[in-house]
Motif scaffolding. Structure first.
Motif, PDB file in Angstrom:
ATOM      1  N   VAL A   1       0.820  -1.206   0.000  1.00  0.00           N
ATOM      2  CA  VAL A   1       0.000   0.000   0.000  1.00  0.00           C
ATOM      3  C   VAL A   1       0.857   1.259   0.000  1.00  0.00           C
ATOM      4  O   VAL A   1       0.470   2.301  -0.541  1.00  0.00           O
ATOM      5  CB  VAL A   1      -0.975  -0.006   1.197  1.00  0.00           C
ATOM      6  CG1 VAL A   1      -0.241   0.077   2.521  1.00  0.00           C
ATOM      7  CG2 VAL A   1      -2.009   1.100   1.063  1.00  0.00           C
ATOM      8  N   TRP A   2       2.060   1.181   0.607  1.00  0.00           N
ATOM      9  CA  TRP A   2       2.921   2.362   0.677  1.00  0.00           C
ATOM     10  C   TRP A   2       3.414   2.775  -0.727  1.00  0.00           C
ATOM     11  O   TRP A   2       3.722   3.933  -0.953  1.00  0.00           O
ATOM     12  CB  TRP A   2       4.128   2.080   1.557  1.00  0.00           C
ATOM     13  CG  TRP A   2       3.790   1.289   2.774  1.00  0.00           C
ATOM     14  CD1 TRP A   2       4.124  -0.001   3.028  1.00  0.00           C
ATOM     15  CD2 TRP A   2       3.025   1.726   3.895  1.00  0.00           C
ATOM     16  NE1 TRP A   2       3.617  -0.401   4.236  1.00  0.00           N
ATOM     17  CE2 TRP A   2       2.938   0.636   4.798  1.00  0.00           C
ATOM     18  CE3 TRP A   2       2.406   2.924   4.227  1.00  0.00           C
ATOM     19  CZ2 TRP A   2       2.264   0.711   6.002  1.00  0.00           C
ATOM     20  CZ3 TRP A   2       1.725   2.994   5.434  1.00  0.00           C
ATOM     21  CH2 TRP A   2       1.668   1.913   6.295  1.00  0.00           C
ATOM     22  N   GLU A   3       3.487   1.804  -1.648  1.00  0.00           N
ATOM     23  CA  GLU A   3       4.021   2.075  -2.986  1.00  0.00           C
ATOM     24  C   GLU A   3       2.933   2.171  -4.053  1.00  0.00           C
ATOM     25  O   GLU A   3       3.186   2.665  -5.143  1.00  0.00           O
ATOM     26  CB  GLU A   3       4.998   0.961  -3.385  1.00  0.00           C
ATOM     27  CG  GLU A   3       6.182   0.804  -2.436  1.00  0.00           C
ATOM     28  CD  GLU A   3       7.030  -0.406  -2.780  1.00  0.00           C
ATOM     29  OE1 GLU A   3       8.222  -0.226  -3.018  1.00  0.00           O
ATOM     30  OE2 GLU A   3       6.476  -1.526  -2.799  1.00  0.00           O
ATOM     31  N   ARG A   4       1.748   1.688  -3.744  1.00  0.00           N
ATOM     32  CA  ARG A   4       0.693   1.647  -4.734  1.00  0.00           C
ATOM     33  C   ARG A   4       0.099   3.040  -4.922  1.00  0.00           C
ATOM     34  O   ARG A   4      -0.324   3.665  -3.939  1.00  0.00           O
ATOM     35  CB  ARG A   4      -0.390   0.664  -4.274  1.00  0.00           C
ATOM     36  CG  ARG A   4      -1.356   0.255  -5.370  1.00  0.00           C
ATOM     37  CD  ARG A   4      -2.206  -0.940  -4.937  1.00  0.00           C
ATOM     38  NE  ARG A   4      -3.080  -0.613  -3.818  1.00  0.00           N
ATOM     39  CZ  ARG A   4      -3.039  -1.224  -2.635  1.00  0.00           C
ATOM     40  NH1 ARG A   4      -2.148  -2.171  -2.394  1.00  0.00           N
ATOM     41  NH2 ARG A   4      -3.878  -0.881  -1.682  1.00  0.00           N
ATOM     42  N   PRO A   5       0.042   3.548  -6.128  1.00  0.00           N
ATOM     43  CA  PRO A   5      -0.497   4.903  -6.331  1.00  0.00           C
ATOM     44  C   PRO A   5      -1.992   4.960  -6.033  1.00  0.00           C
ATOM     45  O   PRO A   5      -2.716   3.965  -6.179  1.00  0.00           O
ATOM     46  CB  PRO A   5      -0.213   5.188  -7.809  1.00  0.00           C
ATOM     47  CG  PRO A   5      -0.089   3.835  -8.440  1.00  0.00           C
ATOM     48  CD  PRO A   5       0.515   2.938  -7.388  1.00  0.00           C
ATOM     49  N   GLU A   6      -2.440   6.126  -5.615  1.00  0.00           N
ATOM     50  CA  GLU A   6      -3.859   6.336  -5.396  1.00  0.00           C
ATOM     51  C   GLU A   6      -4.556   6.541  -6.740  1.00  0.00           C
ATOM     52  O   GLU A   6      -3.918   6.931  -7.723  1.00  0.00           O
ATOM     53  CB  GLU A   6      -4.089   7.544  -4.496  1.00  0.00           C
ATOM     54  CG  GLU A   6      -3.492   7.393  -3.109  1.00  0.00           C
ATOM     55  CD  GLU A   6      -3.906   8.508  -2.169  1.00  0.00           C
ATOM     56  OE1 GLU A   6      -5.035   8.997  -2.297  1.00  0.00           O
ATOM     57  OE2 GLU A   6      -3.086   8.873  -1.298  1.00  0.00           O
ATOM     58  N   PRO A   7      -5.868   6.295  -6.783  1.00  0.00           N
ATOM     59  CA  PRO A   7      -6.596   6.563  -8.019  1.00  0.00           C
ATOM     60  C   PRO A   7      -6.513   8.044  -8.387  1.00  0.00           C
ATOM     61  O   PRO A   7      -6.353   8.898  -7.509  1.00  0.00           O
ATOM     62  CB  PRO A   7      -8.037   6.162  -7.675  1.00  0.00           C
ATOM     63  CG  PRO A   7      -7.915   5.257  -6.495  1.00  0.00           C
ATOM     64  CD  PRO A   7      -6.723   5.732  -5.733  1.00  0.00           C
TER      65      PRO A   7
END
Length: 226
Positions: free
Chosen positions: A3-9
């Motif tokens: 989650v720390w690396e996953r971009p937000e929508p």
């Protein structure tokens, strides 16, 4: 991808704009008010005035949400001080104070480390503050302090919860069980415990925490000097 690396929508026009920060802050407000049982993606979505499915673009699971909540609170834990002893004392005190502000944190401390940016920043501050100590001592020393804090904080929070559930504060609880202990001690079966209860120091939570922490830091100091 964590989650720390996953971009937000990407942002989109909506009556209720969203971000991970908004979601996490809403979850923390729920947990502060009513504990972790009050936190779910559905309940957080209701607080934010959106449908639950909108949250899944930002957070995949409740576990991710809990990780983000713990990391957000670690912004409040910034160990400082001159020398290793003050840095470790600051770590212990700051963690305890954060748990007193957010009781649910006591349920999530310990176990596998959470690796969010604020948590890593707190760890960096601690290790940097112990720069003059060899790593063979730093690693178990920090682990020992963290273990002490987790145990002490959980005991304190459990006492708070017991007071709320029973309606009796610690003094009232002791008064209620005092006659039973006196009858039991009168049998002579527990002389050492009787001596502690009757003649030992009766420290409050702050005094107990700091005395235990001093014992631990004294032991670390003896190891460093030795």
């Amino acid at each position: 991808m964590l989650v720390w690396e996953r971009p937000e929508p990407p942002e989109r026009p909506a009556p209720a704009p969203l971000s991970r920060e908004r979601i996490v802050r809403a979850a923390i407000r729920l947990a502060d008010a009513d504990g972790l049982d009050a936190v779910s993606l559905r309940k957080v979505a209701a607080v934010l005035g959106v449908g639950p499915m909108r949250l899944y673009g930002y957070i995949a699971t409740k576990e991710e949400l809990l990780d983000l909540m713990v990391d957000a609170v670690h912004v409040e834990i910034r160990p400082t001080g001159d020398g290793w002893r003050e840095v470790l004392r600051s770590l212990a005190e700051a963690t305890r104070q954060a748990a007193h502000r957010h009781e649910w944190l006591a349920d999530l401390l310990g176990g596998r480390p959470r690796l969010g940016p604020a948590t890593l920043a707190a760890g960096e501050a601690v290790v940097a503050g112990l720069g003059g100590v060899d790593l063979a001592t730093v690693v178990p020393a920090v682990a020992a302090v963290n273990a002490y804090v987790v145990g002490a904080v959980r005991r304190e929070i459990t006492e708070r919860r017991a007071e709320r559930a029973s309606g009796l504060d610690q003094a009232q609880w002791q008064a209620a069980f005092g006659p039973y202990l006196e009858r039991t001690f009168a049998t002579g079966r527990f002389p050492a415990l009787a001596s502690v209860v009757r003649d030992g120091p009766h420290l409050d939570a702050d005094q107990t925490f700091r005395a235990g922490l001093d014992f631990l830091l004294d032991g670390i100091e003896a190891r460093i000097r030795g």
